[in-house]
Write a protein that holds these residues in place. Structure first.
Motif, PDB file in Angstrom:
ATOM      1  N   PHE A  63      -7.235  -2.295   2.534  1.00 28.78           N
ATOM      2  CA  PHE A  63      -6.099  -2.578   3.289  1.00 28.78           C
ATOM      3  C   PHE A  63      -6.513  -3.927   4.065  1.00 28.78           C
ATOM      4  CE2 PHE A  63      -3.598  -2.709   7.044  1.00 28.78           C
ATOM      5  CZ  PHE A  63      -2.593  -2.459   6.715  1.00 28.78           C
ATOM      6  N   PHE A 100       0.857  -1.188  -0.038  1.00 22.78           N
ATOM      7  CA  PHE A 100       0.073  -0.005  -0.021  1.00 22.78           C
ATOM      8  C   PHE A 100       0.791   1.110   0.183  1.00 22.78           C
ATOM      9  CE2 PHE A 100      -3.745  -2.572   0.507  1.00 22.78           C
ATOM     10  CZ  PHE A 100      -4.859  -1.446   0.491  1.00 22.78           C
ATOM     11  N   GLY A 101       2.100   1.294   0.658  1.00 23.12           N
ATOM     12  CA  GLY A 101       2.730   2.637   0.497  1.00 23.12           C
ATOM     13  C   GLY A 101       3.922   2.722  -0.412  1.00 23.12           C
ATOM     14  N   THR A 110       2.383   0.061  -4.758  1.00 24.11           N
ATOM     15  CA  THR A 110       1.097   0.151  -5.560  1.00 24.11           C
ATOM     16  C   THR A 110       0.417   1.469  -5.096  1.00 24.11           C
ATOM     17  OG1 THR A 110      -0.022  -1.304  -4.027  1.00 24.11           O
ATOM     18  CG2 THR A 110       0.938  -2.518  -5.777  1.00 24.11           C
ATOM     19  N   PRO A 111      -0.311   2.057  -5.943  1.00 25.79           N
ATOM     20  CA  PRO A 111      -1.023   3.236  -5.410  1.00 25.79           C
ATOM     21  C   PRO A 111      -2.390   2.932  -4.666  1.00 25.79           C
ATOM     22  CG  PRO A 111      -1.543   2.944  -7.780  1.00 25.79           C
ATOM     23  CD  PRO A 111      -0.399   1.750  -7.438  1.00 25.79           C
ATOM     24  N   LEU A 112      -2.495   1.597  -4.195  1.00 29.83           N
ATOM     25  CA  LEU A 112      -3.681   1.226  -3.412  1.00 29.83           C
ATOM     26  C   LEU A 112      -3.927   2.185  -2.051  1.00 29.83           C
ATOM     27  CD1 LEU A 112      -3.370  -2.570  -3.729  1.00 29.83           C
ATOM     28  CD2 LEU A 112      -4.779  -1.138  -5.076  1.00 29.83           C
ATOM     29  N   SER A 113      -5.144   2.382  -1.730  1.00 28.11           N
ATOM     30  CA  SER A 113      -5.545   3.235  -0.552  1.00 28.11           C
ATOM     31  C   SER A 113      -6.723   2.595   0.097  1.00 28.11           C
ATOM     32  CB  SER A 113      -5.267   4.625  -0.947  1.00 28.11           C
ATOM     33  OG  SER A 113      -6.377   4.767  -1.855  1.00 28.11           O
ATOM     34  N   GLY A 114      -7.147   3.163   1.300  1.00 28.17           N
ATOM     35  CA  GLY A 114      -8.457   2.821   1.759  1.00 28.17           C
ATOM     36  C   GLY A 114      -8.288   1.806   2.692  1.00 28.17           C
TER      37      GLY A 114
END
Length: 433
Positions: A84, A72-73, A76-80
């Motif tokens: 998570f 997440f950090g 990749t540009p994943l968020s939320g």
């Protein structure tokens, strides 16, 4: 002429020739469970919790958290928060399988993975249930108790003993209560059980014990009724009972509409329970000469008593929380009414719905209080039902044991008197020639 041998010995050998010998290294061998002179294999534990399991769980949790934070950090540009949590769970399951593969074989790896999945599903269900209960109790606490802190919270007696006939939306929480809704729920649910339980159990017995061609049609109708919307049942009773027959809105009309919702649930669940009764019990009763009705009454129904009680519980759980049928057939009122034949009668779900819809904070607190009382009432009803019908088949209560013992003594006394009468000498009249 030749002879054919299977596997490696297949060859055309003339008759009379010596039979070929088996190969020195056969293809099929038994797995070695213990080396010669080595220690015996250690059996794998399938239950319990060891220090190794705790350390493995801690390591998998930390590594899964670090991997998820890295994904997440950094990578990749994943968020939320939801993403998570989902990613962490997927990585946790994969890490558990990898750690199990270092020390276990294939079946053990599958077992460990399925254990993680089932435990996660159970925790998710408990979290959902617990969050609902905690949220309702938290919002209902100001209406039910006068303080947040202290070893023993002081309950607001007025909330459980008064109605809202003289209480306004702006009145403080030490005035008014939901006693009228509690009585309405108890009366409507009790009448619904009186109407529903005999019909539902009779229909379930008919579906299992009858060989009529109508049984399949009835089962199809009952299955279709399980998906009946509650508003349709309320509209049906409102149109027939109130508009056509001319009766007024009352608790009796609400009870009939609730019975329509409870009836298919109890029938379907009782049908499944009665199917689980072993056929050998019915055959034994028939071999003793009992008619079918006596077999059902004394053998089938007592055997399935615990399951039938659970069926009734499911029906009560469906009917006790209905709001739309009660609103259409009984109406809403803030006054106590214990007469189910006339005037409006409110229930706890309807009172919670109406009070929470108010913009006033005190009314909203009273609505959540009604919801909390409903949860406690359902818990009490379920506990009573499990106590009355929770014993397994064949286990008698203390009263039944005493009655059975007294009946056995009476039977023994009757048998002894019969034996004395048979063994006593009978006077034979003398015949003169």
């Amino acid at each position: 002429m030749s002879t054919t041998f299977p596997d490696d010995l297949q060859a055309e050998v003339p008759v009379g020739s010596p039979r070929p010998t088996a190969p020195a290294h056969p293809r099929t061998v038994l797995p070695r469970t213990q080396e010669a002179g080595g220690p015996p294999p250690v059996p794998r534990r399938i239950s319990g919790w060891s220090r190794r399991d705790a350390l493995t769980l801690a390591g998998v949790t930390v590594s899964s958290l670090c991997t998820t934070l890295l994904l997440f950090g950094r990578l990749t540009p994943l968020s939320g928060a939801f993403g998570f949590a989902v990613t962490f769970f997927a990585v946790f399951v994969a890490m558990s399988a990898v750690m199990a593969s270092f020390t276990e074989n294939g079946p053990a790896i599958v077992d460990r993975t399925m254990t993680v999945l089932l435990a996660a599903a159970a925790c998710l269900a408990l979290f959902a249930l617990g969050s609902v209960i905690v949220f309702v109790v938290y919002r209902a606490w100001p209406a039910m108790f006068s303080g947040w802190f202290g070893p023993i919270p002081t309950p607001r007696v007025n909330f459980f003993t008064q109605d809202l006939s003289t209480t306004g939306p702006l009145d403080p929480l030490d005035k008014g209560g939901v006693f009228h809704a509690i009585m309405g729920t108890v009366i409507q649910t009790s009448l619904s059980l009186v109407f529903t339980v005999p019909l539902a159990l009779t229909c379930a017995v008919f579906l299992n014990e009858s060989r009529s061609k109508a049984a399949g049609f009835v089962r199809t109708i009952v299955t279709a009724m399980t998906a009946l919307p509650s508003i349709v049942a309320g509209l049906f009773i409102f149109a027939t009972w109130i508009l056509v027959l001319g009766f007024e809105r009352s608790g009796l009309a609400a009870s009939i509409s609730i019975s329509i919702m409870m009836l298919p649930i109890i029938i379907r669940s009782a049908d499944v329970v009665l199917r689980l009764v072993p056929g050998s019990l019915r055959e034994a009763a028939a071999a003793l000469g009992a008619p079918q009705w006596r077999t059902v009454w004394h053998v089938v129904l007592p055997t399935a008593r615990s399951g039938l009680t659970t069926s009734v519980i499911l029906g009560v759980a469906r009917g006790i929380g209905e709001t739309a049928p009660v609103l259409l057939t009984a109406g809403y009122t803030g006054t106590l009414n214990i007469n189910p034949l006339s005037n409006a009668m409110v229930s706890l779900p309807l009172a919670a719905f109406k009070l929470v819809s108010s913009p006033q904070p005190n009314q909203i607190a009273r609505g959540f209080g009604a919801a909390a009382v409903l949860m406690v009432l359902v818990l009490v009803l379920f506990s009573i039902a499990r106590i009355l019908g929770g014993r397994p088949a064949g286990r008698l209560s203390k009263r039944q044991v005493r009655r059975r013992a007294a009946q056995s003594l009476d039977d023994l006394d009757r048998i002894e008197r019969r034996r004395e009468h048979v063994e006593s000498p009978v006077a034979v009249p003398e015949v003169r020639t």
